[in-house]
Structure formats: C-alpha cells, structure tokens
Scaffold this active site. Structure first.
Site, short mmCIF file in Angstrom:
data_model
loop_
_atom_site.label_atom_id
_atom_site.label_comp_id
_atom_site.label_asym_id
_atom_site.label_seq_id
_atom_site.Cartn_x
_atom_site.Cartn_y
_atom_site.Cartn_z
N CYS A 1 0.81 -1.22 0.00
CA CYS A 1 0.00 0.00 0.00
C CYS A 1 0.84 1.27 0.00
CB CYS A 1 -0.98 0.01 1.18
SG CYS A 1 -0.23 -0.37 2.78
N HIS B 1 -2.46 6.94 3.07
CA HIS B 1 -1.06 6.99 3.49
C HIS B 1 -0.42 8.26 2.92
CE1 HIS B 1 -1.62 3.07 4.99
NE2 HIS B 1 -0.90 2.35 4.18
#
EC number: 1.2.1.11
Lengths: 357, 357, 357, 357
Positions: free
Chosen positions: D151, D247
C-alpha cells in the site's frame, strides 16, 4: 422539469459548503448565486472559502464570484438556502423574505416565531400550511421563511414522530447526545479541547432540543394560524465527542398511553414513511428510519452509518425495554445533512411540490 | 510502620500494570510477587508484559521473574491484588482465599456473592464488616475476597452516596456513560472501531451498573451476615468513545423524598468525606468529590480532570435541575484508578487499618 | 539557597501555562508576577486564562492578579520567562532587557540576533558566554535576552550534538517531523483539520529547523563576540499529526568523516552528558538522551515516552544504517517542556550557576 | 460487453471488504463466489464478516454463502481477486493458478517471483508482458498470478514514474510515511497504541518500499522473461498515525541527470497519463496524479484528498527544491484502493483489455 436557480447565504461556512456538495448534482436546483460576508464578496469562491469537505469543490462553483447577502443580487433565485450564523441571519433573512424570495434557513433565529414553520423534512412537512399565514401577515406573495431544526434535534425527532404516529402521545423523553465536531463549524472546536476528550457542554443546545421537539411533534392550529406544541417533557444532556460527522443520541421514552412492545416499535420505525416519500421528492430517503436489530447490538455507529441514504435517513438501534421509562434506544443522524443543509434542501423540494415556490 | 509484601495476579494486563504504577512508590505495600498466565511465568516482567503506561516501568519490577498464579508461590504476601480476567479469576481467587491470603479483586466473578463485599473505597467501606461472616462460613482465619466495582459504576456511586447520606433514599437514576478505551484492556478496542466513532454498546456493562449501585449504596444486615440492596431503580446506557482514560457519565436523579436545591447538593458533595479519610489512609483523596460550579460550565472533562487527587477523586459538574427527575449532573472517574486498581489498593489500606490484614 | 522571584510574560497562553506548571514546585524560582495582554491585566489569573493543562492550576497562581507586560511592574523579578507571541515579543522583550531584567525567551524574534544565544539547555550552554558581549554593546549590567529553540529543533539537535561530539562534524541531515497540536497554541489547530488527518505543512517551521540546528551545533567566536554556524546542510519536512504533546522526528545523518557503527552511536547517546548535569541543575535530566534498542523496535512513541525525565530528556530509537546517509533513527521530544517552557527554565538554572543572574 | 464472473479470496477481511464495495457497481465484473477460511465457509456473508466499511454491505453479497478457498468451487470465475493474508496466500494462490484461474493478488508472497509481475495499474502495466513466460514455465493456458504493490509503495511510485518518464533515471529517494490504520487490517492496530500517538515502526514495511519501487520502475527483459530492477536507491522510514484511510509520504528525490525545475515537475505530473487511460479502463483515473500548487500549501491531506477519483488517483503537493536532494514533495494514496483492492481491480481491467483474461 424546470430547473430552479437557487442562492446560498453563508456559502463559505461549514453549512454553506455542505449545501454546495449536496446541490452539486441536484436535478431540480442549480446554484446561481453564492452569498457571504463583505470580506469574501468579490472574490472567487475558491479563494474565499476554506474548503473542508472530503468531496472536492465543484469546478463550476470554484470560479463563481461571491456576492454580498443583498436580495438585489439574488433576483434570479427562486429560493435561497441560509447557512448564516445567528448573528447575521435575523436581519438578512428578513430582507430576503421581504424581497419575496423564499428562505430555507438553518439558523436558529426564527425557529420560535409563531408563524414560521420549524420543519424536519421527514417529520412535519404539513407545517408548511402556516406559510400562507406568514405571507398574509406580511403582505407577501412569494416570500417566506421556513427553518429546519437544530442538528441534534433531528436525530431524536424522527423516531419519536414514528412512535407518536403509531402509539399516541409521548409523555417524557430523556436524551443524552454525543455530538460531532462539524456541528460547531470551522474553526469551531479546538483540537486541544477534543482530542482524547469529551466536552460535556454545548451552549444553548439542550434548550433547543427540549423546545424544538415539542414544536416539531406538535400540530398546526385548526385555522392554520400557528402551531400547538405537544405536552411532551424533554430533558437533554449534550456532549461533544471526537467524531467528525454524525450525532449519536441515547434516548428513553415514556408514552402517555400503554407502552408498545419492542417488536411493535421496530415495526413502526421500519414502516414509517413521510410526506416527502409520498410526494416523490428527489432527496427523500426511501426509508426514513433504518433499524438495527439484535444481530447488530453495537449499531448505529457514526463512522459506519451516518451516510445511510446519503445522510437523509436516521439510524436507530438497541431498542429495548427501560426500567424507568418504557423503552430506550440509540439514534444517529448526519448532523450536516438531515441535521442542517440536507433538511433545507429536502424542505425546499417539498415546498416546490406543494406549489409554495 | 511495617511494610507489607503484596502480590499481583494478572500482573501483565492493563489493570495489573496500573497496580504496578500505583504501588511503585507506596509507603506501606511492597510488590513481592507478580503472577500471570503460564505463558508469561518464568520470564522477566519486562519481557512478559507489553507495557502501555505513560509512566515508565519501575526498574525493580522490570527484572522480577513472573510466577504462575499459585498460592504457594505467594506465601510471603499479606495481600494479593487481582487484575485477572473473569475467565480465570473465579478459580484462582478462590484458591488464594482458601490459602488464607486476602484477595482484593477487580474481577466481576464474586461481586454478587452474598458474603463478598463489593466496595468502592470512598463509599461503603463499612461493608468490610461482612468479611468475618465470609471467613466463618469457610473456616478461614485470614483469607477473604473483597471486590471493587466495575469501572463505570465507581463514577456514579460516589456522588450518589454523598446525596443519599445528605438527602435520603434515591428512587431513580438514569446514567449514560462515555467510556474510555483503557477500560477494555489491551489490545481491547480496535482502532478501526473507535477512531472518528462512538460504539453505543459495551457487553454486560449496563447490567453491572444497574445492579452494583444498589449493593454499594445498600447496607449490611444487622447481624452482618450479608447485604440489603437499596430499592433504587437504575437505568444505564453505555458507550465507548475515543478517550484514553476517564469515564464520563451524564446522570439524572430522583429522590424518594423532597428534592434538595442545587446549592444544597453542591454543598453536600463538596463536604462529603469517607471512612478512608477518617482512618488517614495514604491513598485516600482529601476531597473524594471535586465540584465544578457555573464558572466552569464545560467541566469535568476526562483529559483535564481524570488525574484529580491522583485519580482517586471523582469530579462532578453541571449540577442543575431536571425537568423529569430532580437534578442532573456530569460525573467523571479515572477508570483504571478509582474504577479499578486504585480501588483495590485503597480498599486494602482500609482493611489494614481495620485489622483485617 | 536563595529563592529567586520570577515573572512570566504571556502567562495566559499555552507556553505560559506550561511555565506555571513547571515552576509550581521549583525549589529555586518563585512566580512573583504574571504578565499578559491589556485584555487580561487586572483580572485574577483563573479568570483570565483558559487553563488547558492536565495538572490543575496551582491555587496560589489562580488568585494572582495579572499585570501588563511593563518592566516597572516586574521590578522584584530576577528573571522573566517569555512565552509571548512573536507579534509582541520583539518590543516587550527589548524593554525588559533595557530595564536590566534577564529575559529567557521562547519567542523566535531574537534567535537570529548575532549576540543573542540560541540555547537548548542540554546542548550548548557554553553559548551563554556571548551574553557579556550583548550587555557590553547595550551598556547593560544585568539585562540580556537568551532564547531557546523552536520546539521541533530541540528533538533533533540533542542527539545530533551527542554524535557531533563523538564522531565529528555532520555533513547532512534530513528530518521529517510529526508534530503535536500543542505546538500551535490555543485554540491553534481546529479539530476539523486534524481528526482522522495529517497536515503536511507548518508555516515557517522547516526554515527554523534548517537554520537553528546550525547555530546551536555551532561554536562561539574565539573572542566571544558571536557565533560560528556549522556547515551542516539540513533539510526538513514538517507535518502536524493528531497527537497532544510530543514531536516525533525521523532523521537521517551523514557524517563528514568516517561513519560510526550503530553500536558506537548508541553508546555515544547513552553516555552523553551536558553542562547542566555537571553544574547540578535541578531540572537537568540525569540522562539527556534515552535510547531504545532492538528489543523495543516500535519506540519512542509520544504517548508513552514524552514524559521521560519530566519532559527534559529526548528519546531515541530505531538507530540503524541507512542506504543513502550513514544512519537513520527516530527522535522524540516533549515540545512544551524541552521544546519550549522547560528549556527556558533549565537555561535560567544554568545562567544562575554561571553567575549571570 | 460481456460481464465476467469473479471470485474474492479472503472476502471477509479488510481488503476483501474493499474489493466488495469497489466491485458492487462495477459494469464488467460480477461477484460470483466469496472465499474465506473454513471458519467462515458455509455461513451467509453477513454472518461471517465483521463489516467495517462506511458504505453499507451490498444486499446481494450479504446473502451469499461463503465458500472455502478451493479452486473447484470457483470454476465459474474468470478471475479471482486475493485479499488473503500472507500466511495462506502462497499455497492457495498457487492452487488457483494451477487450476487456470487468473489471480490478481494483494498478498506479498509472489511479489519477488522472477516471472510474476508486480504492477501498480497507473504505472507499469507493460509488465503484464511477462505473464506469457509465467504460463509457459508452468504449462498453463490461462492461469497466472499478478500482484499489486504494498500500500505505501503505491503512493510513492506513481509520481516517481511520471518523473522518471520525463526526466530520466532517479538516483536516490528518501521516503517517510505516515500510514493509516486500515493498512493493518481488522482488528489490526489497538486503539491503545494509536490514540494520541504515533508508532514509528511497521514490520517489514520499509524493506517492501525500498525493493518494490525498483521492480515497478524497472523494465521487462528484452525477451520478456523477467524484469530488470532500476538502480534507484530508496531509503524508507515508516510510521503509523491515527488516520483511518490514506497513506501520506514525505519524499525527496535526486535524479541521475540534470535536475528539472519545480515547474517542469508539476507539468510532468499533471500531464502524466498511463496505459489504463489509453485502454479506456473503467476504473482508470482521468488524471492519475492530482497536483496542488502554492495556493494550497497544506495539501494533500488524507481526510480531504484520499477519495480523489474514487481513490485511484495519487495526490501530490508541496513540490519544492531540496537542499540535499533535487526536490521534495508530499504524496498521498488511498491505501485500500490504489494501494490494495483497487489496484487489483484496475489491473484486471487492463488484463482483460490485453486479452489475458
């Protein structure tokens, strides 16, 4: 279908921003004028507003020039939605009404006015019937003010209405709220006040809930000259919690008559439909109240459930008998949709269907 | 003063860790043995525990070897404090009692036992009088089990006790809690469940509050053979909120007799003192209840007030009349101090003063 | 020991409040005068300040009357600590210096002044030697201004100093910070900006770190007339995160000379001692740098480690080789203690020992 | 257009749930089989999964019976998407491939396999060319495994690719991440570890970024037998922060050749288009990289920007010169869309267009 042009008062604020995101893809309303304070007017919206929505600012809106909140500048609008602060709403909204522009207001200023309806659109749209009296008193053809409720009131009054319809008058209600920070606007709540914290006080909030529930659940006078409040006694305790959107309430209810069973209540909530459903309004939730049963004992939760029916539905769970009142339950409302901007929009849709706009 | 050696059962868990930080500089108790599951025993404490306290692990404790929870390994201890999970506490605590080691337990297992006192140390230490009956029934000289309350019960029962003492029996109480995540232990609540969220359900919690309040506010039988519960009807609604430590409760109270004024209640809370004060116990808060008046309408708050008197005091604010009950107020307790480990420690101090240990 | 009377400028703000909590039980300094804006002056401190510390407001301070920031009103003070906003600090601090009152300032205004030392008290207290030059230039006997660093600088510069002392000049440093909300004062960061969020920008912060490190790690001129900055190139990226207190930094370092091993660095950090240690200053941390090794790969963490040595120590962990620079590590500082008020206090303690106050 | 039936492996987990919400209204793929562990199989999906998405569970999916992860039970599926934990993915994914069912995997197990493409769909879909080699080696007609990236890798590699395309090889990159809790699955990160905190460590994460970037930015061998990694040196520092989704990374880049200007970089990012755009894939973002300029110095932010183009776009801001590297910037990716499930889906769309499925 004719698309109506609409204006937004207080367009740069938190509620104003939510009006914009909700109206962005609305099939019947088109944003024509954005009104804000003198400090913002004359600027492009993207330069005037500190956008805090997780949905991007619509491109068309970004380039619009912000106007002052002067009715002359909104003459093309069939409706204005007001997200103004109470400090300014009183005077400005009156001016728009006097200019024969219908005002759907989120401000508190006129909620207690005897000829101004206080409407939660999935609850008491029959209160629009008093608009004529308001216009008559002021000698207006089209102008009126209709307010929606305080954000925390909305989460409580929808299930109460369904219960009152099914089981008769409600004698007593206690409500303890856990309210999201978005309810306080921007910058609003300081992060130092709410991270790892609960603030057990929101100025004026408890009084609003305790009074507004009674007007919303009440009826119009027979001659449609005003409203009869219910005799329901409401006691509220309000808290701010570290949640972005969604007000959660713990509610207990005592009926005036015989208490229904938990199953009867669930059924009444699930089957509840409102006038906005019957009128086929675009934003009306298919099911105004979503009910969680025993298989989901930890719901509703703001993060998971606030977007139910795009924020127009209220979610109810944990319906169970109470040892002091008849029943208790948990209720959740999206405070900036059904509790604010969305209420104004759905109220306007109803008003259009009723021929008031 | 003779320093007594103490043991901790469940020493690696959240409550066990709090026992350690509170006992670290205690003048009367010295940690001698740390008990935990077979998985941890034999290891150094620093290797067995995932330390989650903001105060550093005491160096002496870090190097201690963890023992299994076997009474033989705790023979030097005058007291054991139990922070065991309910799953294990029933059997283990019974074994320690049978071995004539007094057990001050935070577990729920024996709270409803007719001869086991359920004591909040700033409320009902006279319930220690039933310990003799317990010992008599079991033919024990020194062994006994005394429990403290559930964490959320503690925050409610301290102000209720002060009110009951001053104004007589309490007929009805509603409590809506907003509870900290530390109450669920470690790993406990998933961050995905609580960030930007409220969880309106904590399994078994409401039942605990509703019953425990009645035992704690109740009296001992005249022959000290057990307890008479009060007739108070309690209705609780429990929520988990994104707060680290400190349970906040919104409470409403109806007295059996004439309702006192807000001023009378404030005075009763401010002046309330408990037996632990009179006995001069080390951990006793000088003022068991801290009261915020109108100058601080938004208090108590967990982040600002949970450490009042090192977590042994309860903070109360927003005392005001209620339209359904007599009064309503907000109460705050440090859930892992007075609501858990601290209660055990102060209970032990009282038991020592009373000659039971 | 003679207790010295001290004043606090900007006493109602976040840094001022931290000065008060740290000075409350200080054995050498006694709070004599509290200075704030005209809006607050004349009020009791408890009425003027919105107290946001988790430690209660000291009772003595609560009743003190707030003064304006006029040197005449501080004549009894041997020292003033300034937590003033940069907007006001420039003029006011100059006035106090001119009135021969030593000023220990947290404001940024004089940090780049060629004769004003910029001191992190566990790093470069030898920079006090330039105070004489400052006094000479201005013809002052006792007055001077000494500043402490920006809050985020402090967390980086302490381990860098230990490394520079042990392994020689540092060529390059990258720093990415994750900074607490308390660094922005009150109301500071809106909760709508930081809940469930990161803000990757803090105005002016990166420039401060990049320049201040070079002055603090630099040396005094041989004739003590000013400072030589190091040639270290620093690149900073600053972020605000939802943490109350404690700035965390990810740092990578390239030495000018041969790179030491991870073990050598650990040893250098653990063994590092500063002048404040040698002088026996009350607030000096026993070990200015706490080091976490491989057994604790996920430390330091702000919630668990910010209070190390009452906030005067910096915590360092995850020291490991870097594929681009020589090493990388994580550093944590309590931003309102060593990064603000505590730095001023420990600087003052050093100045007293050095005979400057 | 023929709708293809698809299966989901690990359907009850966090990534599995995201596959379901993204596939729910997908015009080309229809969920036919849901696979999970033996503990869940045989149950209705609504009873097997603890749903944690803010979008409600699709009604059709709720009633589906969960299957074991056995290829025989997925024979109607043209594709399976795998959100399996690494512990199980190795064996199960191999079995599906052997059964000639194409596997689009989010698991890490095969990312370093020399004939398994590691594809971020807006970056390196030409790596699909090696699938034939993989099938050839195993004697398969249709079965293959293609993985998407970790990710946090996804957020970095998209802007790096645009820069590499425009300005040639990248010599060095430093990345400091601030990662959302959803990246750790459910229950994942304990709330006690992350409320009011940062955890500066995520096991294995830094190594993944440092290696994966080089494979993804690399090229296929001329004979399409495998991949040539780039020589880019990447140094990563990874942190967990209290953010639900998204993120954020602080990145610094040094080019092998002449450094472009900030304006040139902005232009390259804004104009970057990928093969998925050219192929007209349904889920492809119109603009794979959204760029914030100086008018928005505090963006991107996870709460405001993670949903850009339904989570398939990366947002980049604060592009500025760096004193050590050439430039630095901030990048944001939706970790469960482009960083996980969405990558698998868009990869599958590309594979269909390329005739591989």
């Amino acid at each position: 279908m004719v698309v109506k042009k609409v204006g937004i008062l207080g367009a740069t604020g938190t509620v104003g921003q939510r009006f914009i995101t909700l109206l962005d893809e609305h099939p019947e309303f088109e944003i024509a004028v954005l009104g804000a304070s003198a400090r913002s007017s004359g600027k492009k919206y993207e330069d005037a507003a500190r956008w805090k929505q997780s949905k991007a600012m619509p491109e068309k809106v970004a380039k619009m020039i912000v106007s002052e909140c002067d009715p002359k500048l909104f003459s093309e609008c069939s409706i204005v939605f007001s997200g103004l602060d109470a400090e300014f709403a009183g005077e400005i909204e009156k001016n728009f009404r006097a200019a024969n522009i219908p005002v759907l207001s989120n401000a508190k200023n006129y909620r207690r006015d005897p000829v101004v309806p206080l409407i939660v659109p999935t609850v008491n749209t029959e209160h629009f019937d008093v608009v004529k009296k308001q216009q008559e008193q002021l000698g207006l053809q089209r102008g009126f003010i209709v307010t929606n409720s305080n954000c925390s009131t909305a989460g409580v009054v929808v299930p109460l209405k369904a219960m009152q319809d099914a089981f008769g008058p409600i004698e007593k209600v206690t409500v303890t709220t856990m309210q999201a920070i978005s309810g306080a606007g921007y910058p609003g709540v300081s992060s130092l006040d709410i991270l790892d914290n609960v603030v057990p006080f929101i100025g004026g909030e408890e009084e609003k809930i305790e009074w507004e529930v009674r007007k919303i659940l009440g009826s119009t006078n027979e001659d449609l000259s005003g409203f009869k409040l219910t005799d329901t006694v409401v006691s509220a305790q309000c808290n701010r919690v570290p949640v972005l959107d969604g007000h959660t309430s713990c509610v207990a209810v005592k009926f005036a008559g015989k208490a229904p069973s938990v199953e009867e209540i669930k059924k009444a909530l699930v089957n509840y439909r409102c006038e906005a459903n019957k009128l086929g309004c675009f934003s009306a939730p298919k099911q105004p109240i979503h009910v969680f049963d025993e298989k989901n004992p930890d719901r509703p939760q703001p993060r998971l459930d606030r977007e139910a029916e795009r924020g127009y539905a209220v979610s109810v769970g944990r319906i169970r008998p109470d040892s002091i009142f008849d029943i208790k339950f948990v209720s959740l409302v999206h405070n900036t949709v059904l509790g604010a901007a969305g209420a104004g929009i759905l109220n306007a849709e109803v008003a259009v269907k009723k021929g008031l706009i």
